[in-house]
Design a protein around this motif. Sequence first.
Motif, PDB file in Angstrom:
ATOM      1  N   HIS A   1     -15.558  18.504  50.592  1.00 34.30           N
ATOM      2  CA  HIS A   1     -14.917  17.190  50.606  1.00 34.30           C
ATOM      3  C   HIS A   1     -13.743  17.204  49.637  1.00 34.30           C
ATOM      4  N   LEU A   2     -12.652  16.574  50.040  1.00 28.93           N
ATOM      5  CA  LEU A   2     -11.500  16.409  49.156  1.00 28.93           C
ATOM      6  C   LEU A   2     -11.671  15.093  48.406  1.00 28.93           C
ATOM      7  N   TYR A   3     -12.007  15.190  47.122  1.00 27.94           N
ATOM      8  CA  TYR A   3     -12.239  14.014  46.287  1.00 27.94           C
ATOM      9  C   TYR A   3     -10.938  13.575  45.624  1.00 27.94           C
ATOM     10  N   ARG A   4     -10.666  12.293  45.689  1.00 28.39           N
ATOM     11  CA  ARG A   4      -9.578  11.690  44.918  1.00 28.39           C
ATOM     12  C   ARG A   4     -10.244  11.050  43.707  1.00 28.39           C
ATOM     13  N   PHE A   5     -10.122  11.699  42.561  1.00 28.48           N
ATOM     14  CA  PHE A   5     -10.906  11.263  41.421  1.00 28.48           C
ATOM     15  C   PHE A   5     -10.523   9.876  40.909  1.00 28.48           C
ATOM     16  N   GLU A   6      -9.317   9.412  41.208  1.00 31.63           N
ATOM     17  CA  GLU A   6      -8.977   8.041  40.826  1.00 31.63           C
ATOM     18  C   GLU A   6      -9.871   7.032  41.539  1.00 31.63           C
ATOM     19  N   ASP A   7     -10.447   7.442  42.685  1.00 32.36           N
ATOM     20  CA  ASP A   7     -11.373   6.575  43.423  1.00 32.36           C
ATOM     21  C   ASP A   7     -12.763   6.532  42.783  1.00 32.36           C
ATOM     22  N   TYR A   8     -12.956   7.330  41.725  1.00 29.16           N
ATOM     23  CA  TYR A   8     -14.244   7.374  41.035  1.00 29.16           C
ATOM     24  C   TYR A   8     -14.103   7.015  39.551  1.00 29.16           C
ATOM     25  N   GLY A   9     -13.070   6.253  39.231  1.00 23.64           N
ATOM     26  CA  GLY A   9     -12.919   5.749  37.875  1.00 23.64           C
ATOM     27  C   GLY A   9     -12.165   6.645  36.920  1.00 23.64           C
ATOM     28  N   VAL A  10     -11.657   7.784  37.390  1.00 19.68           N
ATOM     29  CA  VAL A  10     -10.852   8.660  36.534  1.00 19.68           C
ATOM     30  C   VAL A  10      -9.435   8.087  36.485  1.00 19.68           C
ATOM     31  N   PRO A  11      -8.881   7.850  35.311  1.00 22.38           N
ATOM     32  CA  PRO A  11      -7.559   7.218  35.200  1.00 22.38           C
ATOM     33  C   PRO A  11      -6.422   8.207  35.443  1.00 22.38           C
ATOM     34  N   GLN A  12      -6.521   8.921  36.527  1.00 25.26           N
ATOM     35  CA  GLN A  12      -5.588  10.005  36.809  1.00 25.26           C
ATOM     36  C   GLN A  12      -5.646  10.325  38.292  1.00 25.26           C
TER      37      GLN A  12
ATOM     38  N   PRO B   1       8.798   7.602  22.939  1.00 25.52           N
ATOM     39  CA  PRO B   1       9.490   8.793  23.460  1.00 25.52           C
ATOM     40  C   PRO B   1       8.870  10.091  22.951  1.00 25.52           C
ATOM     41  N   ARG B   2       7.707  10.415  23.471  1.00 24.55           N
ATOM     42  CA  ARG B   2       6.967  11.587  22.987  1.00 24.55           C
ATOM     43  C   ARG B   2       6.003  12.082  24.044  1.00 24.55           C
ATOM     44  N   ALA B   3       5.572  13.331  23.843  1.00 23.30           N
ATOM     45  CA  ALA B   3       4.516  13.888  24.691  1.00 23.30           C
ATOM     46  C   ALA B   3       3.178  13.284  24.294  1.00 23.30           C
ATOM     47  N   LEU B   4       2.251  13.301  25.210  1.00 18.88           N
ATOM     48  CA  LEU B   4       0.904  12.837  24.910  1.00 18.88           C
ATOM     49  C   LEU B   4       0.229  13.775  23.915  1.00 18.88           C
ATOM     50  N   THR B   5      -0.671  13.251  23.137  1.00 21.42           N
ATOM     51  CA  THR B   5      -1.495  14.103  22.295  1.00 21.42           C
ATOM     52  C   THR B   5      -2.609  14.702  23.158  1.00 21.42           C
ATOM     53  N   ASN B   6      -3.256  15.724  22.648  1.00 22.05           N
ATOM     54  CA  ASN B   6      -4.365  16.311  23.402  1.00 22.05           C
ATOM     55  C   ASN B   6      -5.520  15.325  23.558  1.00 22.05           C
ATOM     56  N   ARG B   7      -5.733  14.458  22.585  1.00 17.41           N
ATOM     57  CA  ARG B   7      -6.788  13.450  22.735  1.00 17.41           C
ATOM     58  C   ARG B   7      -6.440  12.482  23.848  1.00 17.41           C
ATOM     59  N   GLU B   8      -5.169  12.106  23.955  1.00 18.68           N
ATOM     60  CA  GLU B   8      -4.768  11.224  25.048  1.00 18.68           C
ATOM     61  C   GLU B   8      -4.945  11.918  26.398  1.00 18.68           C
ATOM     62  N   ARG B   9      -4.609  13.188  26.463  1.00 24.04           N
ATOM     63  CA  ARG B   9      -4.842  13.939  27.703  1.00 24.04           C
ATOM     64  C   ARG B   9      -6.342  13.990  28.008  1.00 24.04           C
ATOM     65  N   ALA B  10      -7.143  14.193  26.967  1.00 29.48           N
ATOM     66  CA  ALA B  10      -8.592  14.241  27.155  1.00 29.48           C
ATOM     67  C   ALA B  10      -9.127  12.891  27.637  1.00 29.48           C
ATOM     68  N   ARG B  11      -8.557  11.799  27.142  1.00 30.75           N
ATOM     69  CA  ARG B  11      -8.942  10.465  27.612  1.00 30.75           C
ATOM     70  C   ARG B  11      -8.645  10.338  29.112  1.00 30.75           C
ATOM     71  N   LEU B  12      -7.477  10.803  29.545  1.00 29.02           N
ATOM     72  CA  LEU B  12      -7.114  10.734  30.961  1.00 29.02           C
ATOM     73  C   LEU B  12      -8.017  11.618  31.813  1.00 29.02           C
ATOM     74  N   GLN B  13      -8.617  12.631  31.183  1.00 32.62           N
ATOM     75  CA  GLN B  13      -9.575  13.501  31.859  1.00 32.62           C
ATOM     76  C   GLN B  13     -11.013  12.994  31.718  1.00 32.62           C
ATOM     77  N   THR B  14     -11.181  11.867  31.021  1.00 36.77           N
ATOM     78  CA  THR B  14     -12.473  11.183  30.802  1.00 36.77           C
ATOM     79  C   THR B  14     -13.433  11.925  29.884  1.00 36.77           C
ATOM     80  N   PHE B  15     -12.915  12.784  29.004  1.00 37.05           N
ATOM     81  CA  PHE B  15     -13.766  13.356  27.964  1.00 37.05           C
ATOM     82  C   PHE B  15     -14.005  12.288  26.894  1.00 37.05           C
ATOM     83  N   PRO B  16     -15.226  12.161  26.404  1.00 40.19           N
ATOM     84  CA  PRO B  16     -15.497  11.172  25.345  1.00 40.19           C
ATOM     85  C   PRO B  16     -14.813  11.567  24.046  1.00 40.19           C
ATOM     86  N   ASP B  17     -14.575  10.580  23.196  1.00 41.60           N
ATOM     87  CA  ASP B  17     -13.878  10.841  21.931  1.00 41.60           C
ATOM     88  C   ASP B  17     -14.671  11.762  21.021  1.00 41.60           C
ATOM     89  N   GLU B  18     -15.984  11.827  21.213  1.00 42.78           N
ATOM     90  CA  GLU B  18     -16.824  12.702  20.386  1.00 42.78           C
ATOM     91  C   GLU B  18     -16.706  14.168  20.789  1.00 42.78           C
TER      92      GLU B  18
END
Length: 366
Positions: free
Chosen positions: A156-167, A288-305
């Motif tokens: 199946h081709l999953y569109r992860f934005e359809d499952y709550g991933v902010p990406q 006017p900056r690149a995202l931090t790795n934590r921000e990228r991780a948030r978009l990938q739904t990794f918890p802050d811990e």
Amino acid sequence: MTLGFTLGELFSGPGGMALGAHLAARETGTALKHGWANDYDESTVATYIANIPGATEESVICRDVRSLEIDSLPHIDGFAFGFPCNDYSLVGENRGLKGEFGPLFSYGVRVLERHQPEWFVAENVSGLRTSNGGDDFKLILDAISNAGPGYKITPHLYRFEDYGVPQRRHRIIVVGVRDDVPVDFRVPAPTHPDRAHWTSAAEALAGIPTYASNHEATRQSPTVVRRLELIDPGENAFNAKRMTEELRLNVKGATLSQIYKRLHPDRPSYTITGSGGGGTHGYHWAEPRALTNRERARLQTFPDEFKFIGRKENVRRQVGMAVPPRGAFHIFRALFRSFQGVQYSSVPANLSVSGTPLAPLQDVDA
């Protein structure tokens, strides 16, 4: 009686797939035990060990899969593998099975042949479906469905934005259940089925706590800052309406829309990647900056811990190459519910067992 599985994983990355599986096991009351995992990068392995329950320096093997002694690995009941996608990506040469990484799926097949787990979950990019005119995908599906005693597969081709991933991240997931196991997996229904329900970048990046690691800002050159200041949210370096000739990029044949593309706060992010040079790091909509790795991780739904180990660029690669834990969670939850005989909301698979679309597909990452 509690349902229980021991999980093995090839091409594990930092643990996005495993984390999603453990979260799903916790919610469904499934006893999921870490068995073993493998990745070739030392920092990635260190990240996996630091965050995945039960993982140890002995059980997570840092080695090129081509030199891994698959036959001597301990027995497992479940298997996950997101085999390298470099040669199937929609971006690049798309060399498929003829590339350096394309044939690595065969090591997953060897695990199925040798260990015959009750189920497996395999992941790859949406470009796999059309690689070499679709022939590569058909070959891979045929190989994994006929491995060992044989597997009932649900691609199946999953569109992860359809499952709550902010990406907007679109991936092919193939779930297989061993032929002799009386379980039928069904694709879980989307939890965020349309634009009105998608999680936006602004929602995802709000309120990052001070304790969160991997949140160091990237130093931007004055030229990059000036260029980004002329790019509005959702625009990139090539379609920015306010771009000046002085700062316009002169890249012959450039088609990658993510180059210096700024996120739009009211929409999911475009696909976060783990490779690429300047201009491909993901850019904030207001600063006017690149995202931090934590921000990228948030978009990938990794918890802050979840703490990533390694140098900044290595961590960026780990985050970008990972499976979003929230996306994996929904798939594993459906799988565990299938084994428990629990009903859940589902949708028909959009790919056949031969890899052909069963319905029109919208699979371009943007």
